[in-house]
Design a protein around this motif. Structure first.
Motif: not given
Length: 218
Positions: A1-8, A60-68, A70-71, A135-136
């Motif tokens: 689920m966390r990968h799906v949310l990260s992809l969104i 873009l900074g939020f995406l770079a530091t997203l801990r949810l 790495p997808a 991150r993984w």
């Protein structure tokens, strides 16, 4: 689920960041243009230009530091590099009249970010951030710190009585304490002093003659 949310997050974040960068680049281009700016274009000041670039940088900074997961950063980096590749081969795909006309922007607004080659830099940064081994890893749940007292015992100073199951009021009056009475002698004295009358002589035991009282010499 966390990968799906990260992809969104990665998909929509990249699209919104590209649009914000397009608005900021359009405003800076028109602010420095020597000619007249079309009247229907609202993004034409440096303040709007810098604000658009700041919004794009924050996303873009939020995406770079997203801990949810790495997808999301990986998808964002791939989309940015793909957008740069599309600009190099067929830039006409960025001319989306339905979007630019609705936002009152020039038709070439979406081309400006790729013309500055910013997606290459940001895309590589996102892919590098996603390549980190930390991150993984699945985030571990924090365990509560051990306490010095048992779970069944209340902490010191909580005002809870574990025996009476009632809260203890430190300001409540307490019952007075008394000292224990002295031990009764095994053989009682022959004289009883009640403090009000002269000393009274107790009757002699059975089989003994009474003896006259003896008074101390004054």
């Amino acid at each position: 689920m966390r990968h799906v949310l990260s992809l969104i997050y990665g998909l929509f974040g990249t699209l919104v960041a590209w649009l914000a960068a397009a608005i900021g680049a359009t405003a800076l281009v028109y602010a420095n243009a020597p000619g007249e700016v079309p009247g229907d274009v609202w993004a034409k000041t440096k303040l709007i230009g810098y604000a658009g670039l700041v919004v794009a940088g924050l996303i873009l900074g939020f995406l770079a530091t997203l801990r949810l997961s790495p997808a999301g950063p990986i998808l964002a980096g791939v989309l940015l590099l793909a957008g740069q590749a599309v600009y190099e081969n067929k830039p006409s795909l960025f001319q989306m009249a339905w979007l630019t006309d609705g936002l009152k922007l020039p038709k070439e607004a979406l081309v400006y970010p790729a013309s500055m080659y910013a997606p290459v830099i940001v895309g590589v940064i996102l892919l590098t951030a996603a390549a980190s081994a930390a991150r993984w890893q699945t985030p571990k749940k924090e365990t509560p710190a051990p306490t010095d007292y048992l779970a069944s015992e209340p902490p010191l100073g909580s005002g809870y009585d574990p025996y009476g199951q009632q809260p203890i009021d430190p300001f409540a009056p307490q019952a007075p304490t008394y000292e224990p009475a002295p031990a009764v002698p095994s053989q009682p004295s022959m004289y009883v002093d009640d403090g009000e009358s002269p000393t009274t002589m107790l009757p002699p035991p059975a089989g003994q003659k009474p003896q006259p009282p003896q008074y101390p010499h004054q």
